[in-house]
Design an enzyme around this catalytic site. Structure first.
Site, PDB file in Angstrom:
ATOM      1  N   ARG A  70       0.316  -8.742  -0.136  1.00 16.28           N
ATOM      2  CA  ARG A  70      -0.732  -8.484   0.852  1.00 16.28           C
ATOM      3  C   ARG A  70      -2.130  -8.875   0.361  1.00 16.28           C
ATOM      4  O   ARG A  70      -3.095  -8.740   1.108  1.00 16.28           O
ATOM      5  CB  ARG A  70      -0.742  -6.982   1.172  1.00 16.28           C
ATOM      6  CG  ARG A  70       0.526  -6.444   1.778  1.00 16.28           C
ATOM      7  CD  ARG A  70       0.678  -6.792   3.232  1.00 16.28           C
ATOM      8  NE  ARG A  70      -0.414  -6.325   4.045  1.00 16.28           N
ATOM      9  CZ  ARG A  70      -0.605  -6.676   5.322  1.00 16.28           C
ATOM     10  NH1 ARG A  70       0.220  -7.503   5.897  1.00 16.28           N
ATOM     11  NH2 ARG A  70      -1.625  -6.205   6.003  1.00 16.28           N
ATOM     12  N   VAL A 116       3.926   6.497   8.900  1.00 12.67           N
ATOM     13  CA  VAL A 116       2.971   5.474   8.461  1.00 12.67           C
ATOM     14  C   VAL A 116       3.472   4.069   8.769  1.00 12.67           C
ATOM     15  O   VAL A 116       2.742   3.244   9.330  1.00 12.67           O
ATOM     16  CB  VAL A 116       2.668   5.641   6.959  1.00 12.67           C
ATOM     17  CG1 VAL A 116       1.675   4.581   6.491  1.00 12.67           C
ATOM     18  CG2 VAL A 116       2.118   7.049   6.683  1.00 12.67           C
ATOM     19  N   LYS A 160       0.137  -0.239  -9.174  1.00 13.59           N
ATOM     20  CA  LYS A 160       0.240  -1.581  -8.591  1.00 13.59           C
ATOM     21  C   LYS A 160      -0.772  -1.720  -7.453  1.00 13.59           C
ATOM     22  O   LYS A 160      -1.461  -2.737  -7.333  1.00 13.59           O
ATOM     23  CB  LYS A 160       1.653  -1.812  -8.063  1.00 13.59           C
ATOM     24  CG  LYS A 160       1.807  -3.076  -7.211  1.00 13.59           C
ATOM     25  CD  LYS A 160       3.118  -3.136  -6.495  1.00 13.59           C
ATOM     26  CE  LYS A 160       3.125  -2.355  -5.206  1.00 13.59           C
ATOM     27  NZ  LYS A 160       2.435  -3.017  -4.078  1.00 13.59           N
ATOM     28  N   ASN A 161      -0.845  -0.687  -6.614  1.00 13.85           N
ATOM     29  CA  ASN A 161      -1.729  -0.754  -5.460  1.00 13.85           C
ATOM     30  C   ASN A 161      -3.199  -0.723  -5.854  1.00 13.85           C
ATOM     31  O   ASN A 161      -4.051  -1.182  -5.096  1.00 13.85           O
ATOM     32  CB  ASN A 161      -1.437   0.410  -4.505  1.00 13.85           C
ATOM     33  CG  ASN A 161      -0.080   0.280  -3.834  1.00 13.85           C
ATOM     34  OD1 ASN A 161       0.463  -0.806  -3.743  1.00 13.85           O
ATOM     35  ND2 ASN A 161       0.471   1.388  -3.382  1.00 13.85           N
ATOM     36  N   ASP A 185       5.081   6.293   0.270  1.00 13.73           N
ATOM     37  CA  ASP A 185       5.822   5.712  -0.850  1.00 13.73           C
ATOM     38  C   ASP A 185       6.615   6.758  -1.634  1.00 13.73           C
ATOM     39  O   ASP A 185       7.462   6.401  -2.444  1.00 13.73           O
ATOM     40  CB  ASP A 185       4.871   4.983  -1.806  1.00 13.73           C
ATOM     41  CG  ASP A 185       4.312   3.717  -1.193  1.00 13.73           C
ATOM     42  OD1 ASP A 185       5.038   2.718  -1.143  1.00 13.73           O
ATOM     43  OD2 ASP A 185       3.154   3.738  -0.738  1.00 13.73           O
ATOM     44  N   ASP A 202       6.575  -5.947   1.107  1.00 21.29           N
ATOM     45  CA  ASP A 202       7.873  -5.372   1.437  1.00 21.29           C
ATOM     46  C   ASP A 202       8.089  -5.310   2.945  1.00 21.29           C
ATOM     47  O   ASP A 202       7.145  -5.093   3.699  1.00 21.29           O
ATOM     48  CB  ASP A 202       7.981  -3.958   0.861  1.00 21.29           C
ATOM     49  CG  ASP A 202       7.988  -3.974  -0.657  1.00 21.29           C
ATOM     50  OD1 ASP A 202       8.363  -5.012  -1.223  1.00 21.29           O
ATOM     51  OD2 ASP A 202       7.624  -2.960  -1.269  1.00 21.29           O
TER      52      ASP A 202
END
Length: 435
Positions: free
Chosen positions: A94, A329, A24-25, A307, A118
């Site tokens: 984002r 983070v 996804k990123n 994550d 999120d």
């Protein structure tokens, strides 16, 4: 329309094979980068996730052609570029902030609405804004979004206060067509960032990855379209490995190279997990006596990925002893803990730095450390999921609970994971949809 919920009944060990696609990123950033090409670009091994549709809708609103097939996304510039991302995309993810640089190159001005994503902590736009200002753009941050203007961006020297993935990607996609050389210090070097840099290089960009978190970009006059194959999602791969371990099963994960999981594999091995790794798949199994507790600190790459800690937290509850998690983070990454507590997870959160050296949140009120007691007997519950990663972890907790669970807000999971309902069903989980 009534929102879909998932009904989960524990059904024993999860076993089988999972094929992970591009992350996804990664896929959404490649889609933004494709804006810069003078011809058509294609992205292969794309996941079927909600993030792709959201990003495609934004690009179409800007006048860019997007075609999505089963595993491929084709993107081509349209005859005219609209410099404004519509307000309808406010707060969805984002991605809009990453479109500022490309829009400045294509239209000389840009407006993007406020970012979302999120609720895991502040992901401020100031790193992006300051980088663009350093390259000569006029940037104003308003109540509804960010407006920027520039006749031409210029190469410059930029040092990020923190190796932010998003800010590094903004600099990459802004500097490739800027006039002159840009030197970026303290850059993020996550695999997804390097993958984006390689895609831009295929498009004709001149990018040098130097030691000590330094990236040098020499601006070029134009970029062409290019084709790329996305590597498998390391978050998804780790999550399914954890699913097998948590349920005392065995999940073989295909499609994610071992080098993307080096730190994760070692962390699980220290807890007692036994691995079978070859060129076809990765597989982790728990010993008969169960896994051991651990102390883990998240960090930027090549550290333990932030994550990864949400499925790890559930794994801690099924391991012997007291485990510690220190998140460095995002300061609000533990927002999902109350949902797991309702399912019987014995987790306490603290504002101190536990399990590692003091981090940048040590003198704040951010509750960014957790102590987890295992082995906990989890119970079925009715929970609402706050974000993507928390949603997946709630499925893992439900899979080992002592009764049925109802999960609400499952659209979060489907925004970030490739067909998770079908994947869990294929592994033997008793999972049903209901509206």
């Amino acid at each position: 329309m009534a929102e879909e919920v998932w009904l989960i009944e524990p059904s024993g060990p999860l076993r089988g094979d999972v094929e992970v696609r591009g992350s996804k990123n990664g896929v959404s950033k490649h889609m933004v980068a494709a804006m810069l090409g003078s011809g058509e670009s294609s992205i292969h091994n794309a996941p079927d996730v909600g993030e792709v549709e959201i990003t495609a809708a934004m690009l179409r609103a800007l006048g860019i052609d997007v075609e999505i097939s089963r595993t491929e996304i084709r993107i081509a510039p349209g005859p005219q570029i609209e410099p404004r991302v519509p307000d309808a995309f406010t707060g969805l993810n984002r991605i809009p902030i990453l479109m500022l640089g490309p829009l400045l190159h294509l239209a000389g001005e840009a407006f993007v609405p406020l970012v979302g994503g999120d609720p895991i902590g502040r992901r401020p736009v100031n790193f992006h804004v300051e980088a663009l200002r350093a390259m000569g753009a006029e940037v104003e941050v308003g109540d509804t979004g960010v407006f920027a203007k520039a006749k031409r961006l210029n190469g410059t020297r930029i040092e990020l206060p923190y190796p932010s993935v998003g800010a590094t990607e903004t600099v990459l996609m802004s500097a490739v067509l800027a006039e002159g050389k840009t030197v970026l210090k303290n850059a993020a070097m996550e695999p997804e960032v390097v993958e984006l840099a390689l895609f831009l290089q295929r498009m004709g960009a001149r990018i040098e990855l130097s030691p000590d978190r330094r990236i040098v970009i020499e601006g070029v006059e134009r970029l062409r379209g290019a084709s790329t194959w996305l590597n498998g999602d390391r978050i998804e791969a780790f999550s399914y490995l954890a699913a097998g371990l948590i349920t005392q099963g065995e999940v073989r994960v295909h499609g994610c190279p071992q080098d993307r999981l080096v730190t994760a594999i070692t962390t699980l091995a220290r807890m007692g997990a036994q691995f079978d790794i070859n060129d076809e798949y990765l597989c982790a199994t728990a010993p008969p006596e169960g896994l051991r507790a651990a102390a883990v600190q998240t960090d930027t790459h090549p550290g333990f990925m932030t994550d990864w800690q949400t499925p790890l937290m559930v794994l801690f509850t099924q391991s012997q002893g007291m485990s510690v998690l220190h998140e460095t983070v995002f300061e609000n990454r533990l927002v999902y803990v109350p949902a797991l507590q309702r399912m019987g997870c014995e987790i306490e959160v603290f504002d101190q730095c536990l399990g590692g050296p003091a981090c940048r949140y040590h003198d704040t009120n951010a509750r960014h450390s957790a102590v987890v007691r295992g082995v906990s007997q989890l119970k079925g519950a009715d929970v609402t999921l706050p974000d993507i990663r928390a949603g997946f972890s709630a499925v893992l907790a439900a899979a080992v609970a002592d009764g049925p669970s109802t999960l609400r807000g499952v659209h979060h999971i489907e925004r970030g994971y490739h067909r998770p309902f079908e994947q869990f069903a294929s592994l033997g989980l008793d999972i049903r949809r209901k509206r």
